[in-house]
Design an enzyme around this catalytic site. Structure first.
Site, PDB file in Angstrom:
ATOM      1  N   ARG A 204       0.799  -1.219   0.000  1.00 15.84           N
ATOM      2  CA  ARG A 204       0.000   0.000   0.000  1.00 15.84           C
ATOM      3  C   ARG A 204       0.831   1.269   0.000  1.00 15.84           C
ATOM      4  NH1 ARG A 204      -3.890  -3.521   1.777  1.00 15.84           N
ATOM      5  NH2 ARG A 204      -2.032  -4.726   2.222  1.00 15.84           N
ATOM      6  N   THR A 205       1.662   1.413   1.031  1.00 17.61           N
ATOM      7  CA  THR A 205       2.358   2.687   1.214  1.00 17.61           C
ATOM      8  C   THR A 205       3.320   2.950   0.057  1.00 17.61           C
ATOM      9  OG1 THR A 205       2.139   2.359   3.569  1.00 17.61           O
ATOM     10  CG2 THR A 205       3.684   4.036   2.875  1.00 17.61           C
ATOM     11  N   LYS A 232      25.730  -6.142   0.473  1.00 16.57           N
ATOM     12  CA  LYS A 232      27.182  -6.373   0.505  1.00 16.57           C
ATOM     13  C   LYS A 232      27.822  -5.569   1.632  1.00 16.57           C
ATOM     14  CE  LYS A 232      27.376  -6.438  -4.519  1.00 16.57           C
ATOM     15  NZ  LYS A 232      27.662  -5.426  -5.530  1.00 16.57           N
ATOM     16  N   ARG A 254      11.159   3.378   4.748  1.00 17.15           N
ATOM     17  CA  ARG A 254      10.521   2.538   5.765  1.00 17.15           C
ATOM     18  C   ARG A 254      11.579   1.587   6.307  1.00 17.15           C
ATOM     19  NH1 ARG A 254       4.961  -0.737   5.347  1.00 17.15           N
ATOM     20  NH2 ARG A 254       4.255   1.362   5.814  1.00 17.15           N
ATOM     21  N   HIS A 284       4.328   6.675  11.755  1.00 15.33           N
ATOM     22  CA  HIS A 284       3.981   6.500  10.343  1.00 15.33           C
ATOM     23  C   HIS A 284       3.140   7.733   9.984  1.00 15.33           C
ATOM     24  CE1 HIS A 284       2.995   4.818   6.602  1.00 15.33           C
ATOM     25  NE2 HIS A 284       2.399   3.695   6.941  1.00 15.33           N
TER      26      HIS A 284
HETATM   27  C1  NCD Z   1       0.784  -0.035   8.443  1.00 21.10           C
HETATM   28  C2  NCD Z   1       2.264  -0.100   8.699  1.00 21.10           C
HETATM   29  O1  NCD Z   1       3.035  -0.648   7.919  1.00 21.10           O
HETATM   30  O2  NCD Z   1       2.636   0.428   9.720  1.00 21.10           O
HETATM   31  N1  NCD Z   1       0.377  -0.355   7.140  1.00 21.10           N
HETATM   32  C3  NCD Z   1       0.455   0.520   6.151  1.00 21.10           C
HETATM   33  O3  NCD Z   1       1.253   1.401   6.137  1.00 21.10           O
HETATM   34  N2  NCD Z   1      -0.427   0.371   5.149  1.00 21.10           N
HETATM   35  C4  NCD Z   1       0.016  -0.820   9.401  1.00 21.10           C
HETATM   36  C5  NCD Z   1       0.331  -2.272   9.545  1.00 21.10           C
HETATM   37  O4  NCD Z   1       1.293  -2.794   9.004  1.00 21.10           O
HETATM   38  O5  NCD Z   1      -0.425  -2.903  10.265  1.00 21.10           O
END
Ligand code: NCD
Length: 453
Positions: A204-205, A232, A254, A284
């Site tokens: 998604r993100t 590496k 991330r 987040h």
């Molecule tokens: C969230 C995350 O990765 O923190 N998901 C996301 O960004 N769509 C929530 C989750 O993983 O539960």
């Protein structure tokens, strides 16, 4: 202060005069007259002028009756201003133009005699007068810089309520009245590049940032961590330096560890912007802003609503960023709900309370935000088993009936159906989960634009 370029429009049902002005001088020049058919302008011509001048703001002359009241043509001008705003995503100001046509005629007359006057010339000159009058007004207005300009986006804590509202407004321009995504009429950031660096799985993100960047006309690279030199032993900071040297302007990061995006931001300083797309169990922030944006579209009175956030509060960066954002917007009642081992949160913020009983906690709420059970982050067995969890904390239609009848149900995804939410609720009429996905693209467009402005 940077000089702003402004385009002014003298709106008419047959012709629209256009002028260009500069805020530093406060003066404008007529450019051209665009034909209109009963108020429907030739958008191709308007696109051309916008592309040619790349204005910072637009002004539209508002035809009013002499006593200042609105008439039929005023509505048409207002509609034209709305269309400009939607198409180009620029600030549009309406200017009282009651005296401009008269002033334009007498100006032109003084310059070359009445015979030289044709309609097109008068419209162009009127646009010049509208633009100068707008510029005079704007010179006294000093807009604050965009919320994230020249910064990094690491936490919702860094934003003031006014900044959050501005980001919501900015995101709102990329949705039509029914909430569907709309494209900017032209690429807004064609010479900018975004790199996605995801050290944890994400669909998604990552896709949402990619689509947002593409909608802004940016180049996007998806850095494949699995096959990269990072395997590496090349350090992340070296990788950032290389990518930045190759022209990356924004890094979306991330990482499973708290603080990695912040470290990257400190290292890059003002060479590139960093967006935290989730760091460990910390924050987040873009998810929280898209959630807030979604809530605001359905429940505009944020100061009157009750929100329940349900599930694995302890390991949820989504919950943390949401609490900071909701609390900044003065949401008066925020209930965090979950089994005791997963219910850990600093409750010093006003309006925040902790609950272990789901039904009691969602009674009378306007928003139910469900969270995923984060099994990958649990070191010990915090809950007996998933069936037991579903029985007590899974959102079913039966439990949802305790919330307000028009309560909305949210989930950031990925969902564990029949663990934290039943399919009936997830796909039911109160669910706005897919809306969150659309609104997320609009909010990420606003975040990226704001960072790079
Ligand atoms: C969230 C995350 O990765 O923190 N998901 C996301 O960004 N769509 C929530 C989750 O993983 O539960």
């Amino acid at each position: 202060m940077k000089s702003l370029t402004v385009l002014g429009f003298d709106f008419g049902l047959k012709y629209i005069g256009v002028a260009v002005g500069q805020s530093v001088t406060g003066t404008a020049n007529p450019l051209l007259t665009i034909p209109a058919d009963q108020g429907k302008p030739r958008w191709d011509k308007i696109n051309e002028v916008i592309q040619r001048w790349r204005p910072d703001a637009l002004l539209v002359g508002m035809p009013l009756a002499l006593d200042g009241s609105e008439q039929k043509i005023s509505h048409a001008a207002r509609h034209f201003a709305d269309c400009l705003k939607q198409r180009y995503g620029l600030p549009v100001h309406l200017i009282d133009e009651r005296y401009t046509t008269r002033e334009a005629k007498s100006d032109l007359f003084a310059r070359g005699g009445y015979r030289a006057l044709d309609k097109a010339k008068v419209d162009g000159w009127s646009a010049k007068i509208i633009t100068e009058s707008g510029l005079n007004h704007m010179m006294n207005v000093i807009d604050p810089p965009p919320p994230l300009a020249g910064k990094h986006f690491l936490s919702t804590k860094q934003l003031s309520p006014a900044e959050i509202s501005r980001l919501i407004q900015q995101a709102d321009q990329w949705l039509d009245a029914s909430g569907n995504l709309i494209y900017p009429a032209q690429p807004l950031l064609p010479h900018k590049t975004l790199a996605n660096l995801f050290f944890e799985n994400s669909t998604r993100t990552r896709c949402s940032f990619e689509l947002a960047a593409q909608r802004l006309g940016m180049k996007v690279i998806n850095f494949d961590v699995a096959s990269s030199s990072l395997k590496k032993g090349e350090s992340l900071l070296d990788t950032l330096d290389y990518l930045q040297a190759m022209g990356v302007d924004v890094f979306v990061i991330r990482h499973g560890e708290t603080g990695v995006p912040k470290q990257a931001a400190e290292h890059l300083a003002n060479r590139a912007a960093v967006i935290n797309a989730g760091d460990g169990i910390n924050e987040h922030p873009s998810q929280a802003l898209l959630d807030l944006f979604t809530i605001q579209r359905y429940k505009p009175q944020l100061r009157n609503i009750k929100v329940a956030i349900v599930g694995d509060i302890r390991h949820s960066r989504v919950a943390r960023s949401n609490v900071y954002a909701l609390s900044a917007m003065a949401v008066p009642d925020i209930r965090l709900v979950g089994p005791k081992p997963l219910l850990e949160f600093d409750t010093s913020l006003p309006g925040l309370s902790l609950h272990t009983d789901l039904v009691e906690a969602i009674t009378g709420v306007d928003v139910v935000m469900m969270l995923r059970i984060q099994q990958e982050r649990m070191q010990e067995a915090a809950i007996p088993d998933l069936a037991h969890y579903y029985q007590h904390y899974g959102l079913t239609q039966e439990k949802l009936a305790y919330a307000k009848p028009d309560a909305i149900v949210m989930h950031p995804g990925p969902m564990n159906r029949e663990v934290e939410i039943s399919s009936e609720v997830a796909d039911g009429p109160q669910s706005v989960i897919l809306r969150q996905a659309s609104f997320g693209v609009a909010m990420r467009m606003a975040i990226i634009e704001s960072l790079l402005s």
